[in-house]
Design a protein around this motif. Structure first.
Motif, PDB file in Angstrom:
ATOM      1  N   CYS A 319       0.846  -1.201   0.000  1.00  0.00           N
ATOM      2  CA  CYS A 319       0.000   0.000   0.000  1.00  0.00           C
ATOM      3  C   CYS A 319       0.876   1.244   0.000  1.00  0.00           C
ATOM      4  CB  CYS A 319      -0.948  -0.006   1.194  1.00  0.00           C
ATOM      5  SG  CYS A 319      -0.153   0.155   2.811  1.00  0.00           S
ATOM      6  N   GLY A 320       2.066   1.110  -0.546  1.00  0.00           N
ATOM      7  CA  GLY A 320       2.974   2.244  -0.641  1.00  0.00           C
ATOM      8  C   GLY A 320       4.413   1.783  -0.648  1.00  0.00           C
ATOM      9  N   TYR A 321       5.315   2.737  -0.897  1.00  0.00           N
ATOM     10  CA  TYR A 321       6.730   2.395  -0.972  1.00  0.00           C
ATOM     11  C   TYR A 321       7.565   3.659  -0.769  1.00  0.00           C
ATOM     12  CZ  TYR A 321       5.511   3.876  -5.718  1.00  0.00           C
ATOM     13  OH  TYR A 321       5.010   4.569  -6.800  1.00  0.00           O
ATOM     14  N   LEU A 322       8.817   3.433  -0.369  1.00  0.00           N
ATOM     15  CA  LEU A 322       9.750   4.545  -0.204  1.00  0.00           C
ATOM     16  C   LEU A 322      10.049   5.191  -1.552  1.00  0.00           C
ATOM     17  CD1 LEU A 322      12.276   2.984   2.308  1.00  0.00           C
ATOM     18  CD2 LEU A 322      11.009   5.096   2.693  1.00  0.00           C
ATOM     19  N   THR A 323      10.195   6.488  -1.547  1.00  0.00           N
ATOM     20  CA  THR A 323      10.558   7.192  -2.772  1.00  0.00           C
ATOM     21  C   THR A 323      11.462   8.364  -2.410  1.00  0.00           C
ATOM     22  OG1 THR A 323       9.674   8.186  -4.801  1.00  0.00           O
ATOM     23  CG2 THR A 323       8.536   8.705  -2.754  1.00  0.00           C
ATOM     24  N   GLY A 324      11.878   9.096  -3.412  1.00  0.00           N
ATOM     25  CA  GLY A 324      12.792  10.224  -3.218  1.00  0.00           C
ATOM     26  C   GLY A 324      13.545  10.473  -4.497  1.00  0.00           C
ATOM     27  N   ILE A 325      14.864  10.214  -4.497  1.00  0.00           N
ATOM     28  CA  ILE A 325      15.667  10.368  -5.706  1.00  0.00           C
ATOM     29  C   ILE A 325      15.262   9.306  -6.720  1.00  0.00           C
ATOM     30  CG2 ILE A 325      18.003  10.250  -6.664  1.00  0.00           C
ATOM     31  CD1 ILE A 325      19.075  11.176  -3.987  1.00  0.00           C
ATOM     32  N   GLY A 326      15.108   9.707  -7.968  1.00  0.00           N
ATOM     33  CA  GLY A 326      14.780   8.751  -9.014  1.00  0.00           C
ATOM     34  C   GLY A 326      15.251   9.228 -10.369  1.00  0.00           C
ATOM     35  N   PHE A 327      15.712   8.289 -11.176  1.00  0.00           N
ATOM     36  CA  PHE A 327      16.084   8.533 -12.566  1.00  0.00           C
ATOM     37  C   PHE A 327      15.269   7.599 -13.446  1.00  0.00           C
ATOM     38  CE2 PHE A 327      19.630  10.585 -10.597  1.00  0.00           C
ATOM     39  CZ  PHE A 327      20.159  11.465 -11.538  1.00  0.00           C
ATOM     40  N   PRO A 328      14.995   7.991 -14.698  1.00  0.00           N
ATOM     41  CA  PRO A 328      14.316   7.057 -15.581  1.00  0.00           C
ATOM     42  C   PRO A 328      15.036   5.709 -15.591  1.00  0.00           C
ATOM     43  CG  PRO A 328      14.509   9.219 -16.622  1.00  0.00           C
ATOM     44  CD  PRO A 328      15.317   9.262 -15.359  1.00  0.00           C
ATOM     45  N   PRO A 329      14.305   4.595 -15.535  1.00  0.00           N
ATOM     46  CA  PRO A 329      12.860   4.474 -15.762  1.00  0.00           C
ATOM     47  C   PRO A 329      12.039   4.326 -14.494  1.00  0.00           C
ATOM     48  CG  PRO A 329      13.872   2.324 -15.955  1.00  0.00           C
ATOM     49  CD  PRO A 329      14.966   3.271 -15.554  1.00  0.00           C
ATOM     50  N   SER A 330      12.356   5.021 -13.418  1.00  0.00           N
ATOM     51  CA  SER A 330      11.624   4.813 -12.173  1.00  0.00           C
ATOM     52  C   SER A 330      11.765   6.030 -11.275  1.00  0.00           C
ATOM     53  CB  SER A 330      12.183   3.571 -11.455  1.00  0.00           C
ATOM     54  OG  SER A 330      11.653   3.454 -10.160  1.00  0.00           O
ATOM     55  N   TRP A 331      10.794   6.166 -10.341  1.00  0.00           N
ATOM     56  CA  TRP A 331      10.948   7.186  -9.299  1.00  0.00           C
ATOM     57  C   TRP A 331      11.103   6.542  -7.930  1.00  0.00           C
ATOM     58  CZ3 TRP A 331       5.782   8.983 -11.525  1.00  0.00           C
ATOM     59  CH2 TRP A 331       4.711   8.239 -11.025  1.00  0.00           C
ATOM     60  N   VAL A 332      11.316   5.217  -7.900  1.00  0.00           N
ATOM     61  CA  VAL A 332      11.472   4.537  -6.606  1.00  0.00           C
ATOM     62  C   VAL A 332      12.932   4.432  -6.180  1.00  0.00           C
ATOM     63  CG1 VAL A 332       9.362   3.223  -6.925  1.00  0.00           C
ATOM     64  CG2 VAL A 332      11.544   2.207  -7.591  1.00  0.00           C
ATOM     65  N   GLY A 333      13.856   4.908  -7.003  1.00  0.00           N
ATOM     66  CA  GLY A 333      15.258   4.927  -6.589  1.00  0.00           C
ATOM     67  C   GLY A 333      16.047   3.700  -6.976  1.00  0.00           C
ATOM     68  N   GLY A 334      15.577   2.936  -7.964  1.00  0.00           N
ATOM     69  CA  GLY A 334      16.310   1.762  -8.407  1.00  0.00           C
ATOM     70  C   GLY A 334      15.369   0.617  -8.710  1.00  0.00           C
ATOM     71  N   GLY A 335      15.913  -0.571  -8.899  1.00  0.00           N
ATOM     72  CA  GLY A 335      15.118  -1.729  -9.260  1.00  0.00           C
ATOM     73  C   GLY A 335      14.229  -2.252  -8.143  1.00  0.00           C
ATOM     74  N   PRO A 336      14.805  -2.598  -6.979  1.00  0.00           N
ATOM     75  CA  PRO A 336      13.964  -3.106  -5.888  1.00  0.00           C
ATOM     76  C   PRO A 336      13.001  -2.035  -5.387  1.00  0.00           C
ATOM     77  CG  PRO A 336      16.300  -3.595  -5.500  1.00  0.00           C
ATOM     78  CD  PRO A 336      16.244  -2.642  -6.643  1.00  0.00           C
ATOM     79  N   VAL A 337      11.789  -2.462  -5.021  1.00  0.00           N
ATOM     80  CA  VAL A 337      10.784  -1.536  -4.511  1.00  0.00           C
ATOM     81  C   VAL A 337      10.602  -1.801  -3.018  1.00  0.00           C
ATOM     82  CG1 VAL A 337       8.408  -0.720  -4.708  1.00  0.00           C
ATOM     83  CG2 VAL A 337       9.627  -1.519  -6.747  1.00  0.00           C
ATOM     84  N   PRO A 338      11.166  -0.961  -2.141  1.00  0.00           N
ATOM     85  CA  PRO A 338      11.022  -1.151  -0.696  1.00  0.00           C
ATOM     86  C   PRO A 338       9.636  -0.721  -0.237  1.00  0.00           C
ATOM     87  CG  PRO A 338      12.354   0.789  -1.148  1.00  0.00           C
ATOM     88  CD  PRO A 338      12.008   0.199  -2.471  1.00  0.00           C
ATOM     89  N   GLY A 339       8.683  -1.662  -0.253  1.00  0.00           N
ATOM     90  CA  GLY A 339       7.290  -1.324  -0.060  1.00  0.00           C
ATOM     91  C   GLY A 339       6.773  -1.523   1.349  1.00  0.00           C
ATOM     92  N   ILE A 340       5.565  -1.004   1.573  1.00  0.00           N
ATOM     93  CA  ILE A 340       4.811  -1.235   2.813  1.00  0.00           C
ATOM     94  C   ILE A 340       3.990  -2.493   2.567  1.00  0.00           C
ATOM     95  CG2 ILE A 340       3.124  -0.291   4.424  1.00  0.00           C
ATOM     96  CD1 ILE A 340       3.913   2.498   3.502  1.00  0.00           C
ATOM     97  N   ARG A 341       4.465  -3.616   3.061  1.00  0.00           N
ATOM     98  CA  ARG A 341       3.890  -4.920   2.739  1.00  0.00           C
ATOM     99  C   ARG A 341       3.400  -5.635   3.999  1.00  0.00           C
ATOM    100  NH1 ARG A 341       5.721  -5.406  -2.494  1.00  0.00           N
ATOM    101  NH2 ARG A 341       7.699  -4.348  -2.939  1.00  0.00           N
ATOM    102  N   ALA A 342       2.571  -6.632   3.789  1.00  0.00           N
ATOM    103  CA  ALA A 342       2.092  -7.451   4.898  1.00  0.00           C
ATOM    104  C   ALA A 342       3.285  -8.094   5.599  1.00  0.00           C
ATOM    105  CB  ALA A 342       1.137  -8.529   4.387  1.00  0.00           C
ATOM    106  N   GLY A 343       3.359  -7.922   6.910  1.00  0.00           N
ATOM    107  CA  GLY A 343       4.455  -8.506   7.678  1.00  0.00           C
ATOM    108  C   GLY A 343       5.765  -7.776   7.571  1.00  0.00           C
ATOM    109  N   GLY A 344       5.797  -6.620   6.933  1.00  0.00           N
ATOM    110  CA  GLY A 344       7.046  -5.881   6.752  1.00  0.00           C
ATOM    111  C   GLY A 344       7.668  -5.475   8.073  1.00  0.00           C
ATOM    112  N   ARG A 345       9.002  -5.580   8.164  1.00  0.00           N
ATOM    113  CA  ARG A 345       9.710  -5.283   9.406  1.00  0.00           C
ATOM    114  C   ARG A 345      10.542  -4.001   9.334  1.00  0.00           C
ATOM    115  NH1 ARG A 345       7.131  -6.918  13.042  1.00  0.00           N
ATOM    116  NH2 ARG A 345       8.920  -6.554  14.413  1.00  0.00           N
ATOM    117  N   THR A 346      10.428  -3.252   8.252  1.00  0.00           N
ATOM    118  CA  THR A 346      11.168  -1.991   8.158  1.00  0.00           C
ATOM    119  C   THR A 346      10.643  -1.004   9.194  1.00  0.00           C
ATOM    120  OG1 THR A 346      11.554  -2.303   5.794  1.00  0.00           O
ATOM    121  CG2 THR A 346      11.792  -0.059   6.660  1.00  0.00           C
TER     122      THR A 346
END
Length: 393
Positions: A319-346
């Protein structure tokens, strides 16, 4: 290795944050290197090079690497034709340039051999989308007496919490996001093409002072809502049809994404119910996003709020993910998407920036999202645009 002098006629670099902040970032990286026992790190992600050096251009399609030794200036391995950009934007870095048809792996290996002793450990950003495995393989083959360690997570962790100057840039990007979204929604209506909506959004984004974002605006009718990363076609919207718009303003590579779903003339009953659920989920996620909690608890709050309206628990992957610095082809800051997920421990910390995305599939497809900046007392939604469901007939 070739050191290129600065070009006297170039203007000074336009820094996104105060120069002292770059020194602090480099010092933090080097402290982390010492803890890991690394003699150097080699990074290739545009986001990491920008974060550490301020290098902002479109030449990352060609192999570019920064080598950070324990002491002294960083060394940029890059295509020779980029030398003027490197000198203008990063005058304090050394340059190791390769020419057309030359192997960038040889240039990278020469740099690493010059700054690390035999038997030492070199950290490599193995998870980067801009580090071709073939190039990395040749670098390692050229340095058989070095050991290697994946350091992908190391710079990513440094970028997670935004400084006050970074947060200010996110806020500026949010203003541009709002201007672009309002332009898109104002343009939408029965008989209007998706392409026209996208054109108005992109014009408004640029006119408001925005830079090129990591994604173009994602504009499509709700018939194609589930096709998550496709954008406009020549399709013209019909009466009662839904339109999804997701976009982000960008200021000095910092993003603030948001999305809205609107309907032409009238809203189907199922869509009104879905919108109620999505809005409830967004409010619950924002309320749960406080320092000290974990991302799994935020997801649980979102899912519970959606289920309270729809009667069924959503199965969305985040239901969301970290963002900030981004270059094409993404605004999430790279390939992996550090998201707000079920059971997430971040662990949520003040200074983090999330794209909170409340995506509901039932009883109909409906999406609303905003960028949230985590403050010591809780999260603030920094993006703003009308949440009305209906646009002109």
């Amino acid at each position: 290795m070739t050191a290129e002098p600065s070009i006297a006629t170039e203007p000074p670099p336009l820094l996104a944050v105060p120069e002292q902040e770059y020194r602090v970032r480099a010092a933090r990286l080097r402290r982390a290197m010492r803890r890991r026992g690394l003699s150097a790190v080699a990074l290739t992600s545009p986001e990491n090079l920008y974060y550490l050096l301020g290098l902002d251009h479109l030449g990352y399609f060609a192999f570019t690497m920064v080598v950070v030794p324990p002491h002294g200036p960083p060394v940029l391995v890059a295509r020779r034709m980029e030398r003027h950009t490197l000198s203008a934007q990063v005058p304090g870095a050394r340059q190791a340039l390769y020419g057309e048809g030359q192997d960038p792996a040889r240039a990278a290996a020469r740099v690493l051999a010059g700054v690390t002793p035999p038997g030492s450990v070199i950290g490599v950003e193995e998870g980067s989308m801009t580090l071709p495995p073939a190039v990395l393989s040749r670098v390692r083959a050229a340095l058989p007496d070095r050991r290697w360690s994946d350091c992908t997570a190391l710079p990513a962790r440094l970028r997670t919490v935004k400084s006050p100057s970074e947060a200010a840039l996110v806020r500026q990007a949010a203003v541009i996001s709002g201007a672009a979204m309002r332009a898109a929604v104002d343009a939408a209506g029965t008989g209007v093409s998706e392409r026209t909506v996208a054109a108005r959004a992109q014009w408004a984004m640029t006119d408001a002072g925005g830079h090129q974002p990591g994604f173009v605006p994602l504009v499509r009718s709700t018939e194609r809502l589930a096709q998550e990363h496709v954008t406009w076609s020549e399709h013209r919207l019909g009466h009662g049809e839904g339109l999804f718009v997701e976009l982000s303003g960008c200021v000095h590579r910092y993003h603030a994404p948001m999305s809205r779903t609107v309907y032409c003339g009238e809203v189907p009953p199922d869509a009104e119910h879905a919108a109620e659920a999505a809005l409830a989920g967004l409010r619950a996620a924002r309320a749960a996003l406080v320092p000290g909690t974990v991302t799994g608890a935020v997801y649980a709050a979102w899912a519970g709020a959606v289920a309270a309206v729809t009667g069924r628990r959503p199965r969305r992957h985040h239901c969301g993910y970290l963002t900030g610095i981004g270059f094409p082809p993404s605004w999430v800051g790279g390939g992996p998407v550090p998201g707000i997920r079920a059971g997430g421990r971040t662990r949520v910390r003040a200074g983090m920036v999330f794209h909170l995305m409340s995506w509901v599939d039932r009883p109909a497809g409906y999406v609303i999202s905003d960028t949230a900046l985590v403050l010591p007392g809780g999260a603030e939604l920094v993006t703003d645009a009308p949440r009305s469901l209906v646009v002109q007939p």
